[in-house]
Design a protein around this motif. Structure first.
Motif, PDB file in Angstrom:
ATOM      1  N   VAL A 174       4.137  27.403  -5.493  1.00 15.47           N
ATOM      2  CA  VAL A 174       3.275  26.280  -5.118  1.00 15.47           C
ATOM      3  C   VAL A 174       2.468  26.642  -3.881  1.00 15.47           C
ATOM      4  N   ALA A 175       1.178  26.298  -3.917  1.00 11.89           N
ATOM      5  CA  ALA A 175       0.303  26.531  -2.768  1.00 11.89           C
ATOM      6  C   ALA A 175       0.516  25.434  -1.736  1.00 11.89           C
ATOM      7  N   VAL A 180       4.798  19.765   5.410  1.00 11.97           N
ATOM      8  CA  VAL A 180       5.484  18.833   4.515  1.00 11.97           C
ATOM      9  C   VAL A 180       5.490  19.383   3.091  1.00 11.97           C
ATOM     10  N   THR A 181       4.343  19.871   2.648  1.00 12.20           N
ATOM     11  CA  THR A 181       4.264  20.463   1.310  1.00 12.20           C
ATOM     12  C   THR A 181       5.126  21.709   1.218  1.00 12.20           C
ATOM     13  N   ALA A 182       5.126  22.525   2.277  1.00 16.89           N
ATOM     14  CA  ALA A 182       5.932  23.745   2.274  1.00 16.89           C
ATOM     15  C   ALA A 182       7.421  23.423   2.153  1.00 16.89           C
ATOM     16  N   VAL A 204       5.423  28.251  11.074  1.00 16.83           N
ATOM     17  CA  VAL A 204       5.871  26.884  10.793  1.00 16.83           C
ATOM     18  C   VAL A 204       6.011  26.675   9.286  1.00 16.83           C
ATOM     19  N   LEU A 205       5.030  27.133   8.505  1.00 14.64           N
ATOM     20  CA  LEU A 205       5.097  26.968   7.059  1.00 14.64           C
ATOM     21  C   LEU A 205       6.336  27.645   6.491  1.00 14.64           C
ATOM     22  N   LEU A 206       6.587  28.877   6.901  1.00  9.87           N
ATOM     23  CA  LEU A 206       7.748  29.598   6.381  1.00  9.87           C
ATOM     24  C   LEU A 206       9.053  28.934   6.823  1.00  9.87           C
ATOM     25  N   ARG A 207       9.091  28.474   8.060  1.00  7.60           N
ATOM     26  CA  ARG A 207      10.311  27.814   8.541  1.00  7.60           C
ATOM     27  C   ARG A 207      10.606  26.554   7.738  1.00  7.60           C
TER      28      ARG A 207
END
Length: 332
Positions: A174-175, A180-182, A204-207
């Motif tokens: 998922v992109a 929140v989406t991540a 932050v996205l990976l975390r």
């Protein structure tokens, strides 16, 4: 498995046959895997193409040996999730272990063509995750030889199944551009796709992606972290900047583009882009070592697949240089 460096085939810039040839050329020179986005229109009239990704992917698969997938397609407006599931399952059946399915929430540039209401981002994201649910239901039920059905706020699926189904369903990525989406992706799918951004934002996205996985009782190390990197390399600094300004000024635009409906609108906005606007947004350099250092930073963050897009038309020259001076020096 170590770091994988793949090729981003730009169907908005190159005719389909040339995109296939470039994908094969990249693989012969050390790139591993191909990503091709689902666009109904290019970002700019200058780019000049927008071929049908589900027609081009089979040709790419036949011309290469690595992984491949649509990075990304939106199963939410132009496509019902069942149709995307059927297309993906067919490719996975034809090329076992190679195909992955990249899903996104869509952009008006591509999705407005069917004339539906274009909602705000929260609804688009909700539609995407419901579509993921429909696709997963179809994959799981079809693999077990039974029908699936779904009735939700955005989609309905009458009792049916995919009659062509691989032994193993393709992984779903998922992109995500926000935390929140991540995090929700970490709870529900097999991998995350995002685009190059400042390291602190990517961290932050990976975390959050890993947090979502752990909350769902999943091991984050088993999930895939995919990054698409747009860059401009050419033999001289002047040419690299000219390519960036001509072919990919959107790399310098500091606002969301999901609501823009026409390449001609983007063209008007692009007239205001200046060379200095690329700073911190997209790397423009004639020095392969500068690009290597930037890519190493992304690898060090924890991305295990990085697909590269050089924005200029000088694809073979760029592939040759990166194959010799960049790819062999990157450590995963």
């Amino acid at each position: 498995m170590g770091l994988q460096l793949g090729y981003a085939a730009m169907l908005a810039q190159f005719p389909p046959a040339e995109a296939v040839e470039l994908s094969a050329y990249a693989e012969r020179h050390g790139f591993d895997g191909v990503m091709a986005a689902d666009h109904f229109q290019p970002w700019l009239p200058q780019q000049g193409q927008a071929s049908f990704v589900w027609s081009v992917l089979p040709a790419i698969a036949a011309a290469t040996r690595g992984d491949f997938g649509p990075g990304v397609t939106a199963p939410t407006f132009r496509w019902h999730p069942a149709m995307v599931a059927q297309a993906s399952a067919t490719l996975a059946a034809m090329h076992p272990g190679r195909h992955w399915l990249g899903l996104g929430s869509g952009e008006a540039l591509n999705e407005h063509v069917v004339g539906e209401y274009w909602p705000e981002a929260p609804e688009r994201i909700a539609r995407m995750f419901e579509a993921v649910e429909v696709v997963k239901k179809l994959f799981q039920a079809s693999r077990a030889g039974r029908d699936a059905k779904h009735a939700g706020p955005h989609f309905r699926l009458e009792s049916s199944r995919l009659w062509t189904m691989p032994a193993e369903p393709p992984p779903i990525f998922v992109a995500a551009g926000g935390p929140v989406t991540a995090k929700r992706a970490g709870r529900t799918v097999d991998g995350l796709i995002t685009v190059d951004a400042p390291p602190e934002r990517l961290e932050v996205l990976l975390r959050r992606f890993h947090e979502g996985a752990r909350e769902a009782g999943r091991d984050p190390s088993t999930l895939t972290r995919v990054l698409q990197v747009h860059l401009s390399w050419a033999a001289t600094e002047e040419e690299a900047m000219r390519n960036a300004l001509t072919e990919w000024p959107i790399g310098a635009m500091r606002f969301p583009r999901a609501d823009i409906r026409s390449p001609f609108e983007v063209e008007q906005i692009a007239r205001h882009v200046r060379p200095e606007d690329f700073a911190g947004r997209m790397l423009v350099s004639a020095d392969p070592e500068v690009h290597r250092r930037e890519l190493q930073r992304y690898a060090d963050l924890g991305f295990d697949r990085i697909y590269l897009h050089n924005v200029g038309r000088n694809q073979r020259e760029w592939i040759d240089v990166f194959a010799r001076e960049v790819l062999p020096k990157l450590a995963g």
